[in-house]
Design an enzyme around this catalytic site. Structure first.
Site, PDB file in Angstrom:
ATOM      1  N   ASP A  32       0.856  -1.192   0.000  1.00  0.00           N
ATOM      2  CA  ASP A  32       0.000   0.000   0.000  1.00  0.00           C
ATOM      3  C   ASP A  32       0.890   1.239   0.000  1.00  0.00           C
ATOM      4  O   ASP A  32       2.079   1.162   0.317  1.00  0.00           O
ATOM      5  CB  ASP A  32      -0.891   0.009   1.268  1.00  0.00           C
ATOM      6  CG  ASP A  32      -2.138   0.870   1.098  1.00  0.00           C
ATOM      7  OD1 ASP A  32      -1.988   2.099   0.912  1.00  0.00           O
ATOM      8  OD2 ASP A  32      -3.244   0.327   1.134  1.00  0.00           O
ATOM      9  N   TYR A 149     -15.796   7.123 -11.009  1.00  0.00           N
ATOM     10  CA  TYR A 149     -15.357   5.997 -10.162  1.00  0.00           C
ATOM     11  C   TYR A 149     -16.030   4.706 -10.649  1.00  0.00           C
ATOM     12  O   TYR A 149     -15.387   3.664 -10.807  1.00  0.00           O
ATOM     13  CB  TYR A 149     -15.715   6.315  -8.709  1.00  0.00           C
ATOM     14  CG  TYR A 149     -15.563   5.169  -7.731  1.00  0.00           C
ATOM     15  CD1 TYR A 149     -14.308   4.762  -7.277  1.00  0.00           C
ATOM     16  CD2 TYR A 149     -16.681   4.491  -7.238  1.00  0.00           C
ATOM     17  CE1 TYR A 149     -14.178   3.728  -6.368  1.00  0.00           C
ATOM     18  CE2 TYR A 149     -16.560   3.459  -6.331  1.00  0.00           C
ATOM     19  CZ  TYR A 149     -15.304   3.076  -5.897  1.00  0.00           C
ATOM     20  OH  TYR A 149     -15.179   2.042  -4.996  1.00  0.00           O
ATOM     21  N   ARG A 283     -30.247   2.415  -3.785  1.00  0.00           N
ATOM     22  CA  ARG A 283     -29.353   1.298  -4.120  1.00  0.00           C
ATOM     23  C   ARG A 283     -29.505   0.211  -3.058  1.00  0.00           C
ATOM     24  O   ARG A 283     -29.560   0.504  -1.867  1.00  0.00           O
ATOM     25  CB  ARG A 283     -27.901   1.764  -4.195  1.00  0.00           C
ATOM     26  CG  ARG A 283     -26.948   0.610  -4.449  1.00  0.00           C
ATOM     27  CD  ARG A 283     -25.546   1.087  -4.777  1.00  0.00           C
ATOM     28  NE  ARG A 283     -25.486   1.744  -6.068  1.00  0.00           N
ATOM     29  CZ  ARG A 283     -24.605   2.687  -6.375  1.00  0.00           C
ATOM     30  NH1 ARG A 283     -23.739   3.093  -5.496  1.00  0.00           N
ATOM     31  NH2 ARG A 283     -24.590   3.222  -7.581  1.00  0.00           N
TER      32      ARG A 283
HETATM   33  P1  NAD Z   1      -9.466   2.183   1.282  1.00  0.00           P
HETATM   34  O1  NAD Z   1      -9.327   3.520   0.665  1.00  0.00           O
HETATM   35  O2  NAD Z   1      -9.471   2.083   2.761  1.00  0.00           O
HETATM   36  O3  NAD Z   1      -8.359   1.189   0.709  1.00  0.00           O
HETATM   37  C1  NAD Z   1      -7.760   1.344  -0.543  1.00  0.00           C
HETATM   38  C2  NAD Z   1      -6.267   1.377  -0.325  1.00  0.00           C
HETATM   39  O4  NAD Z   1      -5.619   1.479  -1.587  1.00  0.00           O
HETATM   40  C3  NAD Z   1      -5.795   2.579   0.511  1.00  0.00           C
HETATM   41  O5  NAD Z   1      -5.143   2.154   1.676  1.00  0.00           O
HETATM   42  C4  NAD Z   1      -4.862   3.318  -0.434  1.00  0.00           C
HETATM   43  O6  NAD Z   1      -3.742   3.902   0.223  1.00  0.00           O
HETATM   44  C5  NAD Z   1      -4.448   2.208  -1.373  1.00  0.00           C
HETATM   45  N1  NAD Z   1      -3.925   2.768  -2.614  1.00  0.00           N
HETATM   46  C6  NAD Z   1      -4.478   3.755  -3.384  1.00  0.00           C
HETATM   47  N2  NAD Z   1      -3.686   4.051  -4.408  1.00  0.00           N
HETATM   48  C7  NAD Z   1      -2.594   3.234  -4.294  1.00  0.00           C
HETATM   49  C8  NAD Z   1      -1.413   3.078  -5.060  1.00  0.00           C
HETATM   50  N3  NAD Z   1      -1.182   3.824  -6.135  1.00  0.00           N
HETATM   51  N4  NAD Z   1      -0.506   2.155  -4.649  1.00  0.00           N
HETATM   52  C9  NAD Z   1      -0.710   1.407  -3.537  1.00  0.00           C
HETATM   53  N5  NAD Z   1      -1.817   1.513  -2.779  1.00  0.00           N
HETATM   54  C10 NAD Z   1      -2.747   2.410  -3.152  1.00  0.00           C
HETATM   55  O7  NAD Z   1     -10.798   1.552   0.663  1.00  0.00           O
HETATM   56  P2  NAD Z   1     -11.622   0.254   1.059  1.00  0.00           P
HETATM   57  O8  NAD Z   1     -12.926   0.699   1.584  1.00  0.00           O
HETATM   58  O9  NAD Z   1     -10.781  -0.672   1.875  1.00  0.00           O
HETATM   59  O10 NAD Z   1     -11.876  -0.373  -0.382  1.00  0.00           O
HETATM   60  C11 NAD Z   1     -11.101  -1.426  -0.921  1.00  0.00           C
HETATM   61  C12 NAD Z   1     -11.555  -1.719  -2.334  1.00  0.00           C
HETATM   62  O11 NAD Z   1     -12.951  -2.035  -2.349  1.00  0.00           O
HETATM   63  C13 NAD Z   1     -11.401  -0.534  -3.298  1.00  0.00           C
HETATM   64  O12 NAD Z   1     -11.007  -1.014  -4.547  1.00  0.00           O
HETATM   65  C14 NAD Z   1     -12.781   0.052  -3.390  1.00  0.00           C
HETATM   66  O13 NAD Z   1     -12.991   0.721  -4.588  1.00  0.00           O
HETATM   67  C15 NAD Z   1     -13.629  -1.203  -3.267  1.00  0.00           C
HETATM   68  N6  NAD Z   1     -14.978  -0.890  -2.754  1.00  0.00           N
HETATM   69  C16 NAD Z   1     -15.140  -0.480  -1.484  1.00  0.00           C
HETATM   70  C17 NAD Z   1     -16.410  -0.206  -1.019  1.00  0.00           C
HETATM   71  C18 NAD Z   1     -16.649   0.248   0.393  1.00  0.00           C
HETATM   72  O14 NAD Z   1     -17.804   0.476   0.734  1.00  0.00           O
HETATM   73  N7  NAD Z   1     -15.651   0.408   1.228  1.00  0.00           N
HETATM   74  C19 NAD Z   1     -17.514  -0.346  -1.859  1.00  0.00           C
HETATM   75  C20 NAD Z   1     -17.305  -0.754  -3.170  1.00  0.00           C
HETATM   76  C21 NAD Z   1     -16.030  -1.062  -3.603  1.00  0.00           C
END
Ligand code: NAD
Length: 324
Positions: A32, A149, A283
């Protein structure tokens, strides 16, 4: 011992997933841009690195890995995703991460890769009636997500399936619906509705008021993070590639959701609906496919998950107040 790489291990769901994999006996490497703020990270090895950089990805994706979980993305709640201000970064950053990780995984012959898509890829025209949103997997096309997104998620889903068809890599794709819980972002602009609601209620004095974006009649469902991780693991262990919804079918209006949080707090707080970014009108997850393919559905009520989340955020708010 199975070996897994979790991309986005410093994030909310990634952190919980690392811990789950460890409990199951995996050797885990996390990667990360940042360390997990809440110490929720039992990874055997952690790389601080940027997955937009192909060289970083080359070092993180080693041939000995059995599975990759790709959860890294530039993401946030409505305040980050629906204002339009971060559109270019969201699309550029997340697409690059997926392009790099998938290419390297294919090159190194990794046997399985999981990708976390989102319910935000569903078309807006099926989510205009807050009482009757349509989010079954087949309703994705003709595509019309209401955010960039969502478009990036749709592009990347297609990318994973294209690599599967053309290069034979074994993929798993899930569409998460509003995941919430402890040890996630709760302030700073990237937090999502459940955490933001808890924080606002914690910070409001008894007899005070909280602001809720929109008219409050918009509906959503929310899934506790442990259940999400369970769904991910089930999908990866199964023969089903997806895409499949991982969410809850317990739909609630945002004002009723705010009232639930206020009730949990035991405070007397009123709600003021204000203009703000809200996303689609309605949703809800449709779990027919996941029930059929994986014999799975969430077991915990929204109220029970929110009680745990509220208690955890109340502690964070308290800690911050002591510090300042
Ligand atoms: P989060 O933001 O807590 O985790 C995503 C992580 O990706 C972060 O820690 C960020 O630092 C890391 N990241 C971003 N760019 C990066 C890069 N260039 N290199 C390395 N790391 C990088 O989000 P989350 O809630 O844990 O979501 C995880 C996944 O699930 C994501 O792909 C998100 O789109 C998807 N998602 C989440 C939800 C939700 O409700 N939380 C809903 C739908 C989809």
């Amino acid at each position: 011992m199975k070996k897994a790489l979790v991309c986005g291990a410093g994030g909310f769901i990634g952190g919980h997933l690392v811990n789950r994999l460890k409990k199951e006996g995996y050797w885990v490497r996390g990667i990360d841009l940042k360390e997990n703020e809440y110490g929720n990270m039992d990874a055997d090895e952690f790389i601080l690195g940027d997955l937009r950089d192909p060289l970083v990805v080359k070092n993180a994706v080693t041939e000995d890995l059995d599975e990759i979980y790709q959860l890294a993305a530039d993401m946030g709640g409505a305040g980050f995703v629906f204002t339009g201000e971060n559109d270019a970064a969201i699309m550029h950053n997340s697409a690059l991460i997926n392009l790099n990780v998938l290419e390297e995984a294919t090159h190194k012959g990794i046997s399985k890769i999981f990708y976390s898509s989102s319910a935000c890829m569903y078309p807006e025209y099926n989510q205009l009636d807050p009482e009757n949103p349509k989010c079954n997997e087949e309703s994705a096309y003709p595509a019309a997500p209401d955010s960039e997104y969502g478009w990036e998620k749709l592009f990347s889903e297609r990318l994973y399936f294209a690599y599967n068809r053309n290069h034979g890599i074994n993929v798993r794709v899930a569409r998460f619906h509003n995941i919430f819980g402890i040890q996630g972002t709760w302030e700073g602009g990237k937090e999502k509705a459940p955490a933001a609601m808890c924080r606002k209620v914690c910070e409001a004095p008894d007899g005070g008021q909280i602001e809720v974006w929109g008219d409050g009649k918009q509906t959503r469902s929310f899934l506790y993070v442990d259940e999400c991780v369970d769904g991910i693991r089930r999908l990866v262990e199964s023969d089903f590639m997806g895409p499949v919804n991982i969410g809850s079918e317990e739909m609630i209006s945002i004002n009723d959701f705010a009232k639930m949080v206020i009730d949990i707090s035991g405070k007397n707080i009123s709600i003021k609906n204000i203009k703000g970014p809200t996303g689609v009108r309605g949703r809800n997850s449709d779990n027919q496919l996941i029930r059929e393919k994986l014999d799975w559905e969430p077991s915990e009520s929204l109220r029970s998950g929110m009680e745990k989340t509220y208690a955890w955020i109340a502690k964070q708010v308290e800690k911050k107040a002591v510090k300042s």
